[in-house]
Design a protein around this motif. Structure first.
Motif, PDB file in Angstrom:
ATOM      1  N   ALA A 163      99.046 -12.566 -33.476  1.00 16.23           N
ATOM      2  CA  ALA A 163      97.939 -13.183 -32.745  1.00 16.23           C
ATOM      3  C   ALA A 163      97.208 -14.199 -33.615  1.00 16.23           C
ATOM      4  CB  ALA A 163      96.969 -12.109 -32.266  1.00 16.23           C
ATOM      5  N   THR A 188      89.848 -13.809 -22.124  1.00 14.09           N
ATOM      6  CA  THR A 188      90.919 -13.323 -22.996  1.00 14.09           C
ATOM      7  C   THR A 188      91.839 -12.380 -22.228  1.00 14.09           C
ATOM      8  OG1 THR A 188      89.483 -13.512 -24.954  1.00 14.09           O
ATOM      9  CG2 THR A 188      91.429 -12.101 -25.158  1.00 14.09           C
ATOM     10  N   LYS A 248     103.929  -8.584 -32.159  1.00 13.92           N
ATOM     11  CA  LYS A 248     103.230  -9.802 -31.750  1.00 13.92           C
ATOM     12  C   LYS A 248     102.363 -10.294 -32.921  1.00 13.92           C
ATOM     13  CE  LYS A 248     104.776  -9.464 -27.531  1.00 13.92           C
ATOM     14  NZ  LYS A 248     104.087  -8.771 -26.451  1.00 13.92           N
ATOM     15  N   ILE A 269     101.129 -15.179 -30.149  1.00 11.48           N
ATOM     16  CA  ILE A 269     100.233 -15.254 -28.992  1.00 11.48           C
ATOM     17  C   ILE A 269      98.887 -15.845 -29.397  1.00 11.48           C
ATOM     18  CG2 ILE A 269     101.330 -13.345 -27.776  1.00 11.48           C
ATOM     19  CD1 ILE A 269      99.049 -11.517 -28.738  1.00 11.48           C
ATOM     20  N   ARG A 270      98.243 -16.484 -28.440  1.00  4.76           N
ATOM     21  CA  ARG A 270      96.914 -17.070 -28.651  1.00  4.76           C
ATOM     22  C   ARG A 270      95.973 -16.530 -27.564  1.00  4.76           C
ATOM     23  NH1 ARG A 270     100.593 -21.517 -30.029  1.00  4.76           N
ATOM     24  NH2 ARG A 270     100.204 -22.080 -32.226  1.00  4.76           N
ATOM     25  N   PRO A 271      95.430 -15.347 -27.792  1.00 10.38           N
ATOM     26  CA  PRO A 271      94.608 -14.690 -26.757  1.00 10.38           C
ATOM     27  C   PRO A 271      93.365 -15.479 -26.340  1.00 10.38           C
ATOM     28  CG  PRO A 271      95.257 -13.125 -28.466  1.00 10.38           C
ATOM     29  CD  PRO A 271      95.603 -14.491 -28.966  1.00 10.38           C
ATOM     30  N   ILE A 279      95.837 -12.916 -21.492  1.00  9.08           N
ATOM     31  CA  ILE A 279      96.806 -11.871 -21.854  1.00  9.08           C
ATOM     32  C   ILE A 279      97.650 -11.493 -20.639  1.00  9.08           C
ATOM     33  CG2 ILE A 279      97.030  -9.449 -22.520  1.00  9.08           C
ATOM     34  CD1 ILE A 279      94.594  -9.883 -24.380  1.00  9.08           C
ATOM     35  N   PRO A 299     100.175 -20.912 -25.188  1.00 13.05           N
ATOM     36  CA  PRO A 299      99.488 -19.634 -25.377  1.00 13.05           C
ATOM     37  C   PRO A 299     100.418 -18.532 -25.899  1.00 13.05           C
ATOM     38  CG  PRO A 299      98.819 -20.637 -23.316  1.00 13.05           C
ATOM     39  CD  PRO A 299      99.985 -21.434 -23.823  1.00 13.05           C
ATOM     40  N   LYS A 300     101.723 -18.694 -25.631  1.00 13.21           N
ATOM     41  CA  LYS A 300     102.709 -17.714 -26.103  1.00 13.21           C
ATOM     42  C   LYS A 300     103.936 -18.481 -26.565  1.00 13.21           C
ATOM     43  CE  LYS A 300     105.069 -13.472 -24.507  1.00 13.21           C
ATOM     44  NZ  LYS A 300     105.311 -12.611 -23.326  1.00 13.21           N
ATOM     45  N   PHE A 313     100.117 -14.501 -19.345  1.00 11.82           N
ATOM     46  CA  PHE A 313     101.285 -14.787 -20.184  1.00 11.82           C
ATOM     47  C   PHE A 313     101.970 -13.524 -20.714  1.00 11.82           C
ATOM     48  CE2 PHE A 313      98.579 -18.538 -20.284  1.00 11.82           C
ATOM     49  CZ  PHE A 313      99.488 -19.553 -20.065  1.00 11.82           C
ATOM     50  N   ASN A 314     101.529 -12.360 -20.212  1.00 14.45           N
ATOM     51  CA  ASN A 314     102.100 -11.086 -20.653  1.00 14.45           C
ATOM     52  C   ASN A 314     102.128 -11.028 -22.191  1.00 14.45           C
ATOM     53  OD1 ASN A 314     103.235  -8.530 -20.250  1.00 14.45           O
ATOM     54  ND2 ASN A 314     105.329  -9.315 -20.332  1.00 14.45           N
ATOM     55  N   MET A 315     100.977 -11.298 -22.793  1.00 14.97           N
ATOM     56  CA  MET A 315     100.901 -11.396 -24.254  1.00 14.97           C
ATOM     57  C   MET A 315     101.056 -10.050 -24.954  1.00 14.97           C
ATOM     58  SD  MET A 315      97.827 -14.094 -24.979  1.00 14.97           S
ATOM     59  CE  MET A 315      97.826 -15.771 -24.344  1.00 14.97           C
TER      60      MET A 315
END
Length: 278
Positions: free
Chosen positions: A144, A24, A142, A183-185, A28, A171-172, A31-33
């Motif tokens: 999630a 995770t 954000k 976002i999809r951590p 993160i 993912p983002k 993708f700079n989530m």
């Protein structure tokens, strides 16, 4: 004997938590989530994936080099028999800020979708609209969602088989109106690990009676196909996910992604060819 079992379960839990936390954290970072000062709205359905996502994000928050806020949000869709007390009790117990958003999307879906037809499409659109609106209301930067690696691969094949498109769940994602970053951590996490972690943590799972019991859905067929491949050819699913991260547009056939019409032999190569021919 019982203490030995407990010890083994604790070791397995620690191992799984480290793996999920590492993957995770990697997603993160890649993708700079999550950034400094973010207010992350964690969408909690009551299923294994969203419980795991919240648990791992809270774990990472405690040691992260940046400061960010977590707000858990559950959309109560007013399904008959939905145990309304479970999530508030759990969220209060773990000490996270939370909101229960009440929207009767269940009645809308049952009224619009004919009996026996798939409800997932309309349900997800209504759910997404409600959550996006609430994210804006609370100032979340954000949103999630708990989709994992297997969800991403299943969506890839669903789009290929039934939609004629080579796309999946990123993912983002920036919403169509540009107002929300989704976002999809858990994008790098395997469903099998999440399922085992959920069992060991004894999360109070709430089943989806609206669509979770529908059999023979296209997604379920694809899921079974991937699971069969994974058993028969260990490592194949890992390789397929690697392929999603290593796209070569020049070796596909999308003229919008790559300038095939403008593809010509280079002048140097042409000169060398003439010299060889002479």
């Amino acid at each position: 004997m019982t203490s030995e079992i407990d010890r083994k379960e604790k070791l397995e839990l620690n191992k799984l938590q480290k793996r999920l936390r590492r993957l995770t954290g990697q997603a993160i970072a890649d993708f700079n989530m999550i950034e400094e000062g973010d207010k992350v709205m964690v969408c909690l359905s009551g299923g294994k994936d969203s419980y795991t996502m919240l648990d791992i994000l809270m774990n990472l928050q405690r040691s992260a080099p940046i400061s960010f806020e977590i707000i858990a949000v559950n959309l109560d869709q007013k399904q008959p028999g939905f145990p309304e007390h479970i999530l508030p009790e759990y969220l209060s117990q773990v000490g996270v800020n939370y909101h229960i958003l009440e929207k009767d999307t269940y009645s809308i879906v049952k009224e619009v979708v004919p009996e026996g037809k798939t409800t997932c499409g309309l349900c997800s659109r209504l759910r997404r609209g409600s959550l996006y609106g609430f994210a804006e209301e609370i100032g979340a930067t954000k949103i999630a969602l708990g989709h994992h690696r297997d969800d991403i691969l299943e969506t890839l094949f669903l789009n290929m088989f039934f939609g004629g498109k080579l796309k999946s769940m990123p993912p983002k994602l920036l919403s169509d109106d540009g107002k929300h970053v989704v976002i999809r951590p858990l994008a790098y996490c395997k469903e099998a690990d999440i399922e085992e972690y959920s069992l060991l943590k004894a999360f109070p799972i709430i089943p989806c009676n609206l669509c979770g019991s529908q059999e023979n859905l296209q997604r379920q067929v694809v899921k079974e196909m991937l699971q069969s491949w994974d058993k028969q050819y260990p490592g194949r699913v890992d390789t397929m996910f690697s392929a999603v991260q290593n796209v070569v547009p020049s070796h596909l056939a999308d003229t919008e992604l790559f300038d095939f019409k403008g593809l010509k032999q280079s002048e140097d190569a042409f000169k060398r060819l003439n010299i060889i021919e002479l």
